[in-house]
Design an enzyme around this catalytic site. Structure first.
Site, PDB file in Angstrom:
ATOM      1  N   ASP A   1       0.963  -1.293   0.115  1.00 23.57           N
ATOM      2  CA  ASP A   1      -0.013  -0.058  -0.075  1.00 23.57           C
ATOM      3  C   ASP A   1       0.953   1.288   0.173  1.00 23.57           C
ATOM      4  OD1 ASP A   1      -2.216   1.401  -0.073  1.00 23.57           O
ATOM      5  OD2 ASP A   1      -2.865   1.323   2.180  1.00 23.57           O
TER       6      ASP A   1
ATOM      7  N   HIS B   1       2.401   3.093  -8.934  1.00 21.60           N
ATOM      8  CA  HIS B   1       2.335   1.641  -9.191  1.00 21.60           C
ATOM      9  C   HIS B   1       3.489   1.223 -10.056  1.00 21.60           C
ATOM     10  CE1 HIS B   1      -1.746   1.943  -7.568  1.00 21.60           C
ATOM     11  NE2 HIS B   1      -2.165   2.832  -8.667  1.00 21.60           N
TER      12      HIS B   1
ATOM     13  N   THR C   1     -10.604  -6.910  -4.620  1.00 19.99           N
ATOM     14  CA  THR C   1     -12.222  -6.785  -5.624  1.00 19.99           C
ATOM     15  C   THR C   1     -12.912  -5.675  -5.212  1.00 19.99           C
ATOM     16  OG1 THR C   1     -12.826  -8.056  -3.462  1.00 19.99           O
ATOM     17  CG2 THR C   1     -12.559  -9.561  -5.417  1.00 19.99           C
TER      18      THR C   1
ATOM     19  N   LEU D   1      11.279 -20.132  -4.487  1.00 19.38           N
ATOM     20  CA  LEU D   1      10.318 -19.147  -3.987  1.00 19.38           C
ATOM     21  C   LEU D   1       8.764 -19.240  -4.819  1.00 19.38           C
ATOM     22  CD1 LEU D   1       9.870 -16.736  -2.002  1.00 19.38           C
ATOM     23  CD2 LEU D   1       9.831 -15.332  -4.112  1.00 19.38           C
TER      24      LEU D   1
HETATM   25  C1  IPE Z   1      -5.695  -2.910  -0.398  1.00 21.56           C
HETATM   26  O1  IPE Z   1      -4.940  -1.495  -0.508  1.00 21.56           O
HETATM   27  C2  IPE Z   1      -5.350  -3.478  -1.803  1.00 21.56           C
HETATM   28  C3  IPE Z   1      -3.952  -3.646  -2.097  1.00 21.56           C
HETATM   29  C4  IPE Z   1      -3.132  -3.398  -1.648  1.00 21.56           C
HETATM   30  C5  IPE Z   1      -4.167  -4.216  -3.402  1.00 21.56           C
HETATM   31  P1  IPE Z   1      -6.135  -0.335  -0.538  1.00 21.56           P
HETATM   32  O2  IPE Z   1      -5.680   1.034  -0.745  1.00 21.56           O
HETATM   33  O3  IPE Z   1      -7.123  -0.508  -1.701  1.00 21.56           O
HETATM   34  O4  IPE Z   1      -7.056  -0.350   0.897  1.00 21.56           O
HETATM   35  P2  IPE Z   1      -7.889   0.680   1.524  1.00 21.56           P
HETATM   36  O5  IPE Z   1      -8.881   0.938   0.500  1.00 21.56           O
HETATM   37  O6  IPE Z   1      -7.228   1.605   1.888  1.00 21.56           O
HETATM   38  O7  IPE Z   1      -8.513  -0.230   2.585  1.00 21.56           O
HETATM   39  C1  IPE Z   2      -1.615   0.139  -3.364  1.00 19.69           C
HETATM   40  O1  IPE Z   2      -1.224   1.517  -3.635  1.00 19.69           O
HETATM   41  C2  IPE Z   2      -1.966  -0.454  -4.694  1.00 19.69           C
HETATM   42  C3  IPE Z   2      -2.928  -0.757  -5.034  1.00 19.69           C
HETATM   43  C4  IPE Z   2      -3.976  -0.801  -4.177  1.00 19.69           C
HETATM   44  C5  IPE Z   2      -3.496  -1.095  -6.308  1.00 19.69           C
HETATM   45  P1  IPE Z   2      -2.464   2.572  -3.464  1.00 19.69           P
HETATM   46  O2  IPE Z   2      -2.825   3.004  -4.807  1.00 19.69           O
HETATM   47  O3  IPE Z   2      -3.610   2.161  -2.455  1.00 19.69           O
HETATM   48  O4  IPE Z   2      -1.780   3.839  -2.808  1.00 19.69           O
HETATM   49  P2  IPE Z   2      -2.414   4.928  -1.594  1.00 19.69           P
HETATM   50  O5  IPE Z   2      -2.964   4.080  -0.452  1.00 19.69           O
HETATM   51  O6  IPE Z   2      -3.637   5.546  -2.408  1.00 19.69           O
HETATM   52  O7  IPE Z   2      -1.442   5.703  -1.380  1.00 19.69           O
HETATM   53 MG    MG Z   3      -4.189   2.245  -0.498  1.00 18.42          MG
END
Ligand code: IPE
Ligand code: IPE
Ligand code: MG
Length: 227
Positions: A12, A29, A58, A123
């Site tokens: 995240d 990303h 999801t 792995l």
């Molecule tokens: C969780 O992160 C999903 C992934 C890392 C793929 P999100 O950024 O989507 O989660 P929330 O919405 O903050 O809970």
């Molecule tokens: C995690 O990073 C990647 C995915 C959920 C696909 P985020 O895109 O959620 O990054 P923040 O949480 O907005 O910083």
């Molecule tokens: Mg996020």
């Protein structure tokens, strides 16, 4: 002392990483994919056997269409090449999540990655894409119902997961400070240790996995029994 066999990561903070640099969120990303490569190497160095990474939930379909498209394009055009480049290290790729809803091209590229790495065993890397913990349980139960099963138990549900041969994660960690599971591994996290780290995902590297492993080794696991 328990061993860190299976590490699972909620990657995240990509968006925040980019915004901090006045870049579009999607730049985070792309950078996050680089961290993933470093983290895979780190996991191998630390003798970790299974690494599960949360790539797309999801619920992530709720994001702006352009961001979703960008992520799907990464799975379609980048993951194969990046993993291929490190597959000589012995990484076997597995998909975890609901295939329906994913673009055909992404599935094709991901399946090809799995197929071409299936004989590797150093792995095992599970890519959780269009993954939801609730969806995983619902799909498993529905598959049992379709076979005429009238009553289920935990082992039966688990046997219908995408990769039932992979043991539950010993340690689930999340980058970027948020302290929640966001629908990750709901069933198998029953006795996982949890760890939350402020560092944003694009800033993770091999060293971070060393830290994570040290943190895990300080935990005492009881599984409901006594230490
Ligand atoms: C969780 O992160 C999903 C992934 C890392 C793929 P999100 O950024 O989507 O989660 P929330 O919405 O903050 O809970
Ligand atoms: C995690 O990073 C990647 C995915 C959920 C696909 P985020 O895109 O959620 O990054 P923040 O949480 O907005 O910083
Ligand atoms: Mg996020």
């Amino acid at each position: 002392m328990s061993e860190l066999v299976h590490l699972a990561i909620i990657m995240d903070g990509n968006g925040r990483w980019a915004v901090k640099r006045n870049l579009p969120r999607v730049a985070g990303h792309l950078e996050g994919l680089k961290s993933l490569k470093k983290v895979i190497k780190g996991a191998i160095d630390e003798g970790i056997k299974y690494l599960t990474v949360y790539c797309f939930s999801t619920e992530n379909w709720k994001r702006p269409e352009a961001e979703v498209k960008y992520l799907m394009a990464l799975f379609t055009n980048k993951v194969y090449g990046e993993i291929k480049a490190i597959s000589s290290l012995g990484v076997q790729v597995r998909l975890l999540g609901n295939r329906s809803g994913l673009p055909e091209a992404a599935l094709k590229a991901l399946d090809k990655t799995c197929e071409e790495t299936r004989n590797n065993s150093l792995l095992i890397l599970q890519l959780a894409i269009n993954y939801g913990g609730q969806d995983e349980i619902v799909r498993a139960v529905n598959s049992l119902i379709a076979d005429g099963v009238k009553e289920v138990d935990a082992a039966m549900i688990r046997s219908r997961f995408d990769n039932p041969d992979i043991p539950p994660a010993d340690f689930i960690v999340r980058s970027a400070g948020e302290e929640r599971l966001s629908n990750f591994l709901l069933f198998d996290s029953a006795y996982s240790e949890l760890g939350f780290y402020d560092k944003l995902w694009p800033d993770w590297d091999e060293e971070m996995i060393k830290t994570v492993k040290q943190d895990f080794l300080r935990r005492t696991r009881r599984f409901g029994g006594l230490a």
